[in-house]
Design an enzyme around this catalytic site. Structure first.
Site, short mmCIF file in Angstrom:
data_model
loop_
_atom_site.label_atom_id
_atom_site.label_comp_id
_atom_site.label_asym_id
_atom_site.label_seq_id
_atom_site.Cartn_x
_atom_site.Cartn_y
_atom_site.Cartn_z
N HIS A 134 25.49 35.22 55.41
CA HIS A 134 25.61 33.78 55.16
C HIS A 134 27.01 33.29 55.50
O HIS A 134 27.85 34.05 55.98
CB HIS A 134 25.32 33.49 53.68
CG HIS A 134 23.88 33.59 53.31
ND1 HIS A 134 23.10 32.49 53.03
CD2 HIS A 134 23.07 34.67 53.18
CE1 HIS A 134 21.87 32.88 52.73
NE2 HIS A 134 21.83 34.20 52.81
N GLU B 128 24.28 28.06 58.77
CA GLU B 128 25.29 29.11 58.60
C GLU B 128 25.13 30.08 59.76
O GLU B 128 24.28 30.97 59.73
CB GLU B 128 25.10 29.79 57.24
CG GLU B 128 25.32 28.80 56.09
CD GLU B 128 24.87 29.34 54.74
OE1 GLU B 128 24.59 30.55 54.62
OE2 GLU B 128 24.79 28.52 53.79
N HIS C 110 20.04 30.55 56.33
CA HIS C 110 20.37 29.13 56.26
C HIS C 110 20.72 28.71 57.67
O HIS C 110 21.70 29.22 58.25
CB HIS C 110 21.52 28.89 55.28
CG HIS C 110 21.10 29.12 53.85
ND1 HIS C 110 21.86 29.78 52.93
CD2 HIS C 110 19.95 28.76 53.22
CE1 HIS C 110 21.21 29.83 51.78
NE2 HIS C 110 20.05 29.22 51.92
N GLU D 21 28.95 36.71 52.58
CA GLU D 21 29.44 35.37 52.93
C GLU D 21 30.61 35.60 53.86
O GLU D 21 31.59 36.24 53.48
CB GLU D 21 29.89 34.64 51.66
CG GLU D 21 28.80 34.42 50.64
CD GLU D 21 27.82 33.34 51.03
OE1 GLU D 21 28.17 32.50 51.89
OE2 GLU D 21 26.70 33.32 50.50
C1 GEM Z 1 24.11 31.53 48.52
S1 GEM Z 1 23.73 33.17 48.31
C2 GEM Z 1 25.15 34.02 47.67
C3 GEM Z 1 25.60 33.61 46.34
N1 GEM Z 1 24.77 34.04 45.32
C4 GEM Z 1 24.99 33.68 44.03
N2 GEM Z 1 24.19 34.12 43.10
N3 GEM Z 1 25.97 32.92 43.72
C5 GEM Z 1 23.00 30.60 48.28
O1 GEM Z 1 21.91 30.83 48.78
O2 GEM Z 1 23.24 29.61 47.58
C6 GEM Z 1 25.21 31.05 49.28
C7 GEM Z 1 24.92 30.62 50.67
O3 GEM Z 1 24.08 29.77 50.92
O4 GEM Z 1 25.54 31.12 51.60
ZN ZN Z 2 23.67 30.61 52.85
#
Ligand code: GEM
Ligand code: ZN
Length: 449
Positions: A221, A93, A90, A311
């Site tokens: 992320h 991020e 992303h 994260e």
């Molecule tokens: C996330 S990915 C991590 C969370 N995964 C789930 N299944 N909740 C995304 O892509 O939405 C978070 C992020 O963007 O950092």
């Molecule tokens: Zn992300």
């Protein structure tokens, strides 16, 4: 190795920090050109243990660069596992991108300085680091958002504003479909036209995953502080607002991998972060919220690679002043997680003439998820300590079974020698191997993004 390792790293810390600070602070945000320069600077400083390659280009033609660390860069050495870190999928991020640049600098500096823990990692492992999977999104975020502005979505997607973590073929749906027949859940095939259905960044990363036999991986992320493990997609994603834990057959291993990161991190394991609470700083993806077409589940269902999603910061674009502290909070965790690639069972699969057998299936009784041997006939099966009944099979060969004990440190090596099966006993598994022309193609549509 794990417990002693922290102590090994600490003596180098003051010198390392001084080095970084003297060099005009490496703890800053890197735009694309800066990032490329930083990666090449590491390569120039450690030319014999690094290699830079690109897996492809973004929509706006920026390279998706990987810095590889190994005592033999560019070569897969049998029985040496392949590991990857991917950051900045992303674009907005950004901490993962900076931490991975720091990690590259750290591995190089520490190798040069004679750090035994780092040297051992480089001798025993091939480490692939992609600091940015979405360089186009990053530029948007850095231009329009910058560290001071907290826009939540600016630059998240690629240049066509596609969220790359919603862009992989939906193999979870295919797995649930297979549950009605043979229950196959590994090396699931892609739809014939998958290349046309995904973004260039996704396509390049899928081909990268297919070209290297990765064993373990993390995708970095931001926006929360927690180690998230598969599955991301719940069994019934249509029930909105309801979250159901979706366990893989390797749930215990994944929980352990996630805990390795959270406990080695400065505060992730404490659980309370960014206004959320996650017990031990870990969560099953689906039990948090369900997500389709993500990269993490795709790794598990299409390749041998076990991936978790990290994260790492509440603030998706944290201020530069926080980067040094974030590096200190994540450094041990990044190294400790990497070392997890050396757990479980590994070995060779040979035929009667000592020729390696590629794509042999390795099954562990009680864990319904097989891994396959790579091009050199070597396999890697992450497992927790314990004693396991392990079976190797390949088309045209008699199945071979053994009991293997895994201890707490290092991987146990166990080689298999497969005998040609008499014609009538040949085990014909239709779905064997992803490069097998006989394997059925997925007919599921990827659908709109
Ligand atoms: C996330 S990915 C991590 C969370 N995964 C789930 N299944 N909740 C995304 O892509 O939405 C978070 C992020 O963007 O950092
Ligand atoms: Zn992300």
């Amino acid at each position: 190795m794990h417990c002693g390792g922290r102590a090994l790293l600490l003596p180098w810390l003051p010198a390392l920090l001084a080095g970084f600070l003297a060099a005009g602070s490496e703890f800053r945000h890197h735009r694309y050109e800066d990032m490329v320069r930083a990666l090449f600077a590491v390569h120039n400083r450690c030319p014999y243990v690094t290699r830079i390659y690109s897996v492809g280009r973004s929509v706006e033609a920026r390279h998706l660069y990987v810095l590889e660390f190994s005592d033999n860069p560019g070569i897969h050495e049998p029985l040496e596992p392949e590991f990857k870190y991917v950051g900045n999928m992303h674009g907005n991020e950004v901490l993962g991108r900076e931490l991975l640049i720091n990690l590259c600098q750290f591995l190089c500096e520490e190798f040069q300085a004679g750090n035994q823990r780092v040297a051992r990692l480089l001798y025993d492992t091939r480490i692939h680091v992609m600091p940015s999977m979405n360089p186009d999104g990053y530029e948007v975020a850095a231009r329009q958002q910058g560290p001071e502005f907290n826009g939540y979505l600016v630059g998240r997607g690629n240049a066509r504003q596609v969220d790359l973590n919603r862009n992989f073929p939906d193999l979870n749906a295919l797995m649930y479909y297979y549950e009605k027949s043979d229950g196959r859940n590994h090396h699931l095939p892609l739809p014939d036209n998958w290349e046309q259905q995904v973004e260039p960044e996704t396509r390049a990363v899928i081909k990268w995953m297919q070209n290297y036999n990765f064993v373990l991986s993390a995708n970095l992320h931001g926006g929360a502080v927690v180690a998230n493990y598969p599955f991301d997609k719940s069994r019934d994603a249509r029930i909105r607002g309801r979250t159901t834990y979706a366990a893989t057959p390797d749930d215990q291993i994944f929980r352990n991998l996630a805990r390795t990161y959270s406990y080695a991190h400065g505060w992730m394991h404490k659980g309370w972060n960014c206004g959320d609470y996650f017990d031990e700083g870990i969560t099953n993806g689906a039990s948090w919220y369900s997500l389709s077409k993500g990269m993490q589940d795709f790794n598990y269902l299409h390749t041998n690679c076990f991936e978790i999603t990290l994260e790492l910061s509440c603030d998706k674009f944290p201020p530069e002043s926080s980067l040094a502290g974030e590096w200190l909070a994540n450094r041990e965790a990044l190294v400790a997680f990497l070392e997890q690639v050396h757990h479980g069972i590994k070995g060779m699969v040979y035929d009667e003439n000592n020729n390696p057998i590629e794509n042999a299936e390795i099954s562990v009784s009680g864990i319904d998820h097989d891994v396959t041997s790579g091009a050199d006939g070597d396999y890697f099966r992450l497992l927790l300590p314990g004693t396991y009944a392990v079976t190797a099979s390949a088309p045209g060969y008699a199945v071979s079974s053994s009991t293997v004990t895994v201890g707490p440190a290092g991987a146990t090596q166990h080689d298999f020698y497969l005998k040609k099966a008499p014609k009538q006993n040949v085990k014909t598994k239709q779905h064997h191997g992803r490069r097998n022309a006989a394997s059925p193609k997925s007919t599921l549509k990827l659908g709109p993004r």
